[in-house]
Design a protein around this motif. Sequence first.
Motif, PDB file in Angstrom:
ATOM      1  N   TYR A  52       0.824  -1.212   0.000  1.00 61.31           N
ATOM      2  CA  TYR A  52       0.000   0.000   0.000  1.00 61.31           C
ATOM      3  C   TYR A  52       0.858   1.262   0.000  1.00 61.31           C
ATOM      4  O   TYR A  52       0.491   2.292  -0.567  1.00 61.31           O
ATOM      5  N   ALA A  53       2.039   1.177   0.641  1.00 60.20           N
ATOM      6  CA  ALA A  53       2.929   2.338   0.745  1.00 60.20           C
ATOM      7  C   ALA A  53       3.453   2.796  -0.609  1.00 60.20           C
ATOM      8  O   ALA A  53       4.001   3.901  -0.721  1.00 60.20           O
ATOM      9  N   ARG A  54       3.293   1.996  -1.661  1.00 63.29           N
ATOM     10  CA  ARG A  54       3.772   2.399  -2.983  1.00 63.29           C
ATOM     11  C   ARG A  54       3.100   3.678  -3.479  1.00 63.29           C
ATOM     12  O   ARG A  54       3.636   4.369  -4.348  1.00 63.29           O
ATOM     13  N   ARG A  55       1.925   3.992  -2.954  1.00 66.29           N
ATOM     14  CA  ARG A  55       1.231   5.186  -3.422  1.00 66.29           C
ATOM     15  C   ARG A  55       2.029   6.444  -3.110  1.00 66.29           C
ATOM     16  O   ARG A  55       1.756   7.520  -3.666  1.00 66.29           O
ATOM     17  N   TRP A  56       2.991   6.362  -2.194  1.00 68.80           N
ATOM     18  CA  TRP A  56       3.834   7.514  -1.870  1.00 68.80           C
ATOM     19  C   TRP A  56       5.144   7.490  -2.644  1.00 68.80           C
ATOM     20  O   TRP A  56       6.126   8.114  -2.226  1.00 68.80           O
ATOM     21  N   GLY A  57       5.154   6.798  -3.760  1.00 72.24           N
ATOM     22  CA  GLY A  57       6.287   6.862  -4.668  1.00 72.24           C
ATOM     23  C   GLY A  57       7.474   6.028  -4.232  1.00 72.24           C
ATOM     24  O   GLY A  57       7.347   5.098  -3.426  1.00 72.24           O
ATOM     25  N   PRO A  58       8.674   6.338  -4.766  1.00 73.40           N
ATOM     26  CA  PRO A  58       9.856   5.532  -4.465  1.00 73.40           C
ATOM     27  C   PRO A  58      10.154   5.408  -2.973  1.00 73.40           C
ATOM     28  O   PRO A  58      10.593   4.356  -2.513  1.00 73.40           O
ATOM     29  N   ARG A  59       9.916   6.490  -2.207  1.00 70.81           N
ATOM     30  CA  ARG A  59      10.193   6.411  -0.770  1.00 70.81           C
ATOM     31  C   ARG A  59       9.261   5.419  -0.083  1.00 70.81           C
ATOM     32  O   ARG A  59       9.696   4.590   0.736  1.00 70.81           O
ATOM     33  N   GLY A  60       7.983   5.469  -0.410  1.00 71.25           N
ATOM     34  CA  GLY A  60       7.046   4.514   0.172  1.00 71.25           C
ATOM     35  C   GLY A  60       7.393   3.085  -0.206  1.00 71.25           C
ATOM     36  O   GLY A  60       7.306   2.172   0.622  1.00 71.25           O
ATOM     37  N   HIS A  61       7.802   2.915  -1.456  1.00 80.46           N
ATOM     38  CA  HIS A  61       8.198   1.576  -1.911  1.00 80.46           C
ATOM     39  C   HIS A  61       9.404   1.069  -1.124  1.00 80.46           C
ATOM     40  O   HIS A  61       9.408  -0.072  -0.637  1.00 80.46           O
ATOM     41  N   SER A  62      10.424   1.906  -0.965  1.00 77.89           N
ATOM     42  CA  SER A  62      11.641   1.492  -0.250  1.00 77.89           C
ATOM     43  C   SER A  62      11.342   1.132   1.203  1.00 77.89           C
ATOM     44  O   SER A  62      11.813   0.111   1.706  1.00 77.89           O
ATOM     45  N   LEU A  63      10.560   1.973   1.869  1.00 83.26           N
ATOM     46  CA  LEU A  63      10.245   1.716   3.270  1.00 83.26           C
ATOM     47  C   LEU A  63       9.384   0.462   3.417  1.00 83.26           C
ATOM     48  O   LEU A  63       9.546  -0.304   4.377  1.00 83.26           O
ATOM     49  N   GLY A  64       8.476   0.233   2.466  1.00 86.68           N
ATOM     50  CA  GLY A  64       7.662  -0.975   2.515  1.00 86.68           C
ATOM     51  C   GLY A  64       8.489  -2.233   2.353  1.00 86.68           C
ATOM     52  O   GLY A  64       8.285  -3.222   3.064  1.00 86.68           O
ATOM     53  N   VAL A  65       9.440  -2.200   1.414  1.00 87.56           N
ATOM     54  CA  VAL A  65      10.323  -3.354   1.213  1.00 87.56           C
ATOM     55  C   VAL A  65      11.176  -3.598   2.457  1.00 87.56           C
ATOM     56  O   VAL A  65      11.339  -4.743   2.902  1.00 87.56           O
ATOM     57  N   PHE A  66      11.711  -2.528   3.034  1.00 86.04           N
ATOM     58  CA  PHE A  66      12.570  -2.689   4.212  1.00 86.04           C
ATOM     59  C   PHE A  66      11.785  -3.258   5.385  1.00 86.04           C
ATOM     60  O   PHE A  66      12.286  -4.128   6.121  1.00 86.04           O
ATOM     61  N   ALA A  67      10.548  -2.793   5.564  1.00 87.78           N
ATOM     62  CA  ALA A  67       9.714  -3.318   6.648  1.00 87.78           C
ATOM     63  C   ALA A  67       9.456  -4.815   6.460  1.00 87.78           C
ATOM     64  O   ALA A  67       9.596  -5.614   7.399  1.00 87.78           O
ATOM     65  N   PHE A  68       9.080  -5.197   5.242  1.00 89.83           N
ATOM     66  CA  PHE A  68       8.818  -6.613   4.996  1.00 89.83           C
ATOM     67  C   PHE A  68      10.058  -7.458   5.239  1.00 89.83           C
ATOM     68  O   PHE A  68      10.009  -8.491   5.916  1.00 89.83           O
ATOM     69  N   MET A  69      11.185  -7.035   4.678  1.00 93.04           N
ATOM     70  CA  MET A  69      12.400  -7.834   4.788  1.00 93.04           C
ATOM     71  C   MET A  69      12.914  -7.901   6.221  1.00 93.04           C
ATOM     72  O   MET A  69      13.539  -8.887   6.617  1.00 93.04           O
ATOM     73  N   THR A  70      12.653  -6.875   7.028  1.00 91.58           N
ATOM     74  CA  THR A  70      13.038  -6.936   8.434  1.00 91.58           C
ATOM     75  C   THR A  70      12.263  -8.043   9.149  1.00 91.58           C
ATOM     76  O   THR A  70      12.830  -8.810   9.929  1.00 91.58           O
ATOM     77  N   PHE A  71      10.962  -8.121   8.891  1.00 89.93           N
ATOM     78  CA  PHE A  71      10.164  -9.205   9.482  1.00 89.93           C
ATOM     79  C   PHE A  71      10.635 -10.551   8.951  1.00 89.93           C
ATOM     80  O   PHE A  71      10.741 -11.532   9.697  1.00 89.93           O
ATOM     81  N   PHE A  72      10.932 -10.604   7.655  1.00 91.61           N
ATOM     82  CA  PHE A  72      11.391 -11.852   7.030  1.00 91.61           C
ATOM     83  C   PHE A  72      12.706 -12.318   7.655  1.00 91.61           C
ATOM     84  O   PHE A  72      12.870 -13.497   7.967  1.00 91.61           O
ATOM     85  N   VAL A  73      13.645 -11.405   7.834  1.00 94.82           N
ATOM     86  CA  VAL A  73      14.947 -11.764   8.411  1.00 94.82           C
ATOM     87  C   VAL A  73      14.787 -12.277   9.830  1.00 94.82           C
ATOM     88  O   VAL A  73      15.504 -13.200  10.261  1.00 94.82           O
ATOM     89  N   ALA A  74      13.836 -11.716  10.564  1.00 98.94           N
ATOM     90  CA  ALA A  74      13.591 -12.205  11.923  1.00 98.94           C
ATOM     91  C   ALA A  74      13.153 -13.669  11.902  1.00 98.94           C
ATOM     92  O   ALA A  74      13.534 -14.459  12.788  1.00 98.94           O
ATOM     93  N   GLN A  75      12.368 -14.067  10.890  1.00 97.13           N
ATOM     94  CA  GLN A  75      11.988 -15.479  10.763  1.00 97.13           C
ATOM     95  C   GLN A  75      13.178 -16.323  10.323  1.00 97.13           C
ATOM     96  O   GLN A  75      13.375 -17.449  10.803  1.00 97.13           O
ATOM     97  N   PHE A  76      13.961 -15.783   9.421  1.00 99.44           N
ATOM     98  CA  PHE A  76      15.146 -16.475   8.909  1.00 99.44           C
ATOM     99  C   PHE A  76      16.115 -16.823  10.034  1.00 99.44           C
ATOM    100  O   PHE A  76      16.700 -17.908  10.076  1.00 99.44           O
ATOM    101  N   LEU A  77      16.275 -15.897  10.988  1.00 98.59           N
ATOM    102  CA  LEU A  77      17.229 -16.090  12.091  1.00 98.59           C
ATOM    103  C   LEU A  77      16.573 -16.576  13.368  1.00 98.59           C
ATOM    104  O   LEU A  77      17.253 -16.736  14.380  1.00 98.59           O
ATOM    105  N   HIS A  78      15.231 -16.781  13.333  1.00 93.60           N
ATOM    106  CA  HIS A  78      14.492 -17.187  14.540  1.00 93.60           C
ATOM    107  C   HIS A  78      14.789 -16.222  15.691  1.00 93.60           C
ATOM    108  O   HIS A  78      15.125 -16.618  16.811  1.00 93.60           O
TER     109      HIS A  78
END
Length: 497
Positions: A106-132
């Motif tokens: 949804y954050a993509r509506r705010w352009g490149p910055r929203g896209h970058s922050l959305g990707v970083f948020a997702f990958m942070t949660f993903f990495v937490a699962q990766f490392l338990h």
Amino acid sequence: MLKRVFLAADPGRVRLRFAARAVLGIGLAVVVCGLAGHSLAGAVTGGLAALLALFTVTDATVRGQALTTALLPVVGLPVLTAAAELHDHPVARDLTFLAVVGAGVYARRWGPRGHSLGVFAFMTFFVAQFLHATTDRLPELHAAVLLSVLTAAAVRFGLWCYERRLPPASVPAPPAATGLARATTRQAVQAMAGAGFALVVGQLVSGQRWYWAVGATWWIFVNTASRGETLVRGFRRVLGTVIGIGIGLGLLVAVPLEGAPAPTAVLVAVCVFGIFYTAAVSYTWMMLWVTLLAELLYGLLGVLNPGLLALRLAETGVGAVGAVLAVLFVLPITTHSVTDAWIRRALRCVHACTAEAAARLAGVPGADPGGRVAELEQLLGRVRLSVAPLVHPLNPVPARKRRARHVLALLDGCAREIRGLVAVAADPEASHDARLTIACRRVEAAVEALTDGGEFPVADRPLAEEPALAHLHGLERALAELAAPLRSPSGSPLVGA
């Protein structure tokens, strides 16, 4: 595909510098984490944070890039904390993960910055699962993220900021016909639905590595705007993963690293370079390098084996299926609606380029078609991306494929004539000819006819000796030829069908 990757044009060696800087920035981030006394998990977290800081931030200006980079930890650290706090609460963890997926898209509506922050948020949660990750490790992981983002920023904006010598990147806004807000809302719902499917089925496949399926769904949705684009990206992700796993199996047999730090570090650097160097030209190749990087990280953690590679392929397949089902049945955004909107934008830009060049030839103060040409190149790149599903080798409709290729060829012809016209207009000795004004009006009429369905003007002009007029006549002919494929009553209309 090999030719496109290794022989693709790299003006100014931007891709080469992009990849080399990534290796330097990520390598320094990992070294800083090591000097700070962080564990292997902390170093991995820091390396991935630096990778994302260098890869996902794409604002048009250096100042904008710096601000977005500074905001990454502001978004990522709360998400990392939530993931660790919910580690032992599967239902709440899963629901929160899906919420992060939806918010990130949804954050993509705010352009490149929203896209970058959305990707970083997702990958942070993903990495937490990766490392338990659990709460007792949060101080180290927080410190690793902060140190690594700071190190990456120092490299990007201090040590090697080649963007300062480049013109600002031109990123065309999505056309009004698709409606950015409406499109991002639809895609957020699609991504949550696809990720929900991947999460449930992925856990049935593996209770330990289920997040791979969610990650596959997420990355298939990144940088796509239609059903067809998502399907093609899903195919390329699976293909890249298969090739990467095949190479990984070969490495297990031929070069049994067994987590040896030195050779693994060298191969990790090669993979990072490959990810950044190939990202702009081949998603399949980028996924190959991503898969190899993941295998090397699991080797460092001491859990890499053929069974794990087979599981990764299975989870990637689950994620791809989730994405496909979501774009087919949940608020689908059709390929032709997106393609038509981008073609209309490109045609409007063709006319704007022509008018600006004519004004330059007429001596109008401040007339500069150069910026318009850069915009046209960006728009044509977006047209090629949206048309990719129609020209894909697996497209089962040959007539539609031929028509789409014809349209792309004619649009490229328009771009060539525009570049020639602008080059003539840049010549200080070039003078205005009254016939140029008449020809520009005909181009305007042709564009209006193509985009609004009006009557197309006659484009049979005699050959002109004057370079500017010759380019305008060539542009008229290309626009006239576009009328047939764009108005053809195909099952997948392009413009005006």
